[in-house]
Design a protein around this motif. Structure first.
Motif: not given
Length: 229
Positions: A93, A121, A125, A127, A147, A177-178, A191
């Motif tokens: 991540n 994305l 994935d 986020y 998210g 956060n991804l 992102l």
């Protein structure tokens, strides 16, 4: 006091009341460099922001301050986050953090996390954007997150979340956060995030009814003054 002088005084008082209320209604921003306009010698290239990549084997994760006015929500810069899951396991991540100053949070006060994000994305994935509260010693006191997974608009969308600072809270931390999905992807999921804000309301503007009562009271006083004369 003449009726004219009394009326003028009442109007001035009403104007002052409204002005004070309007001043108190202004939101107080406590997050620094939420628009990524200030460069810095950090892992992201943006002052006050830090990249904490959770690198899984075969995963590439980045978070970089990017200068491109055509892709920023406002200004010239934004945060470009990227993850590529090459092993089909997922879990790697791109995590970008920013904390407000210690002492910037007041327990019992409502705070709002607001930001704009868009992306492209890959399958699976995930986020999320969170706002967490901490005490002065750095212990987490909980928070809120917003998210989704698998899809996000290709145009900027506003994400907001509110929470009341718990007892002992001293500062807030924003977490972007991804996470790479458990699917093999040779192309990255991306992102773009901009205009991140953590703010508290400044108060409430007096309602129209309150101001109307001031006016009614003024008229009544004027009538009584005239009768007395």
């Amino acid at each position: 006091m003449t009726p004219k002088t009394l009326f003028t005084s009442l109007l001035a008082a009403a104007a002052l009341t409204f002005a004070v209320g309007a001043q108190r209604s202004s939101a107080t921003e406590i997050l620094q460099n939420g628009g990524f306009e200030t460069a810095g010698a950090t892992t992201t290239g943006a002052a006050d922001w830090t990249l904490l990549p959770g690198i899984a084997p075969g995963t590439i994760a980045t978070g970089t301050r990017t200068t491109d006015p055509t892709n920023a929500h406002s200004g010239s810069n934004y945060m470009l986050m990227s993850v590529t899951g090459l092993n089909g396991v997922g879990g790697g991540n791109s995590q970008v953090l920013n904390s407000t100053p210690i002492g910037s949070v007041t327990p019992g006060t409502t705070y709002t996390l607001s930001l704009y994000a868009k992306g492209a994305l890959q399958t699976s994935d995930v986020y999320n954007f969170s706002m967490n509260f901490f005490n002065a010693a750095g212990s987490s006191l909980g928070g809120v997150a917003t998210g989704n997974s698998g899809a996000i608009s290709s145009t900027y969308t506003n994400f907001t979340k509110t929470d009341v600072a718990p007892a002992g809270a001293s500062y807030a931390q924003v977490d972007l956060n991804l996470v790479a999905g458990a699917v093999t992807n040779t192309s990255p999921g991306t992102l773009s995030v901009d205009d991140v804000s953590v703010s508290s309301p400044g108060g409430t503007i007096p309602e129209p009814a309150t101001l109307a009562l001031l006016g009614i009271g003024g008229v009544a006083l004027l009538r009584r003054k005239r009768v007395a004369c």
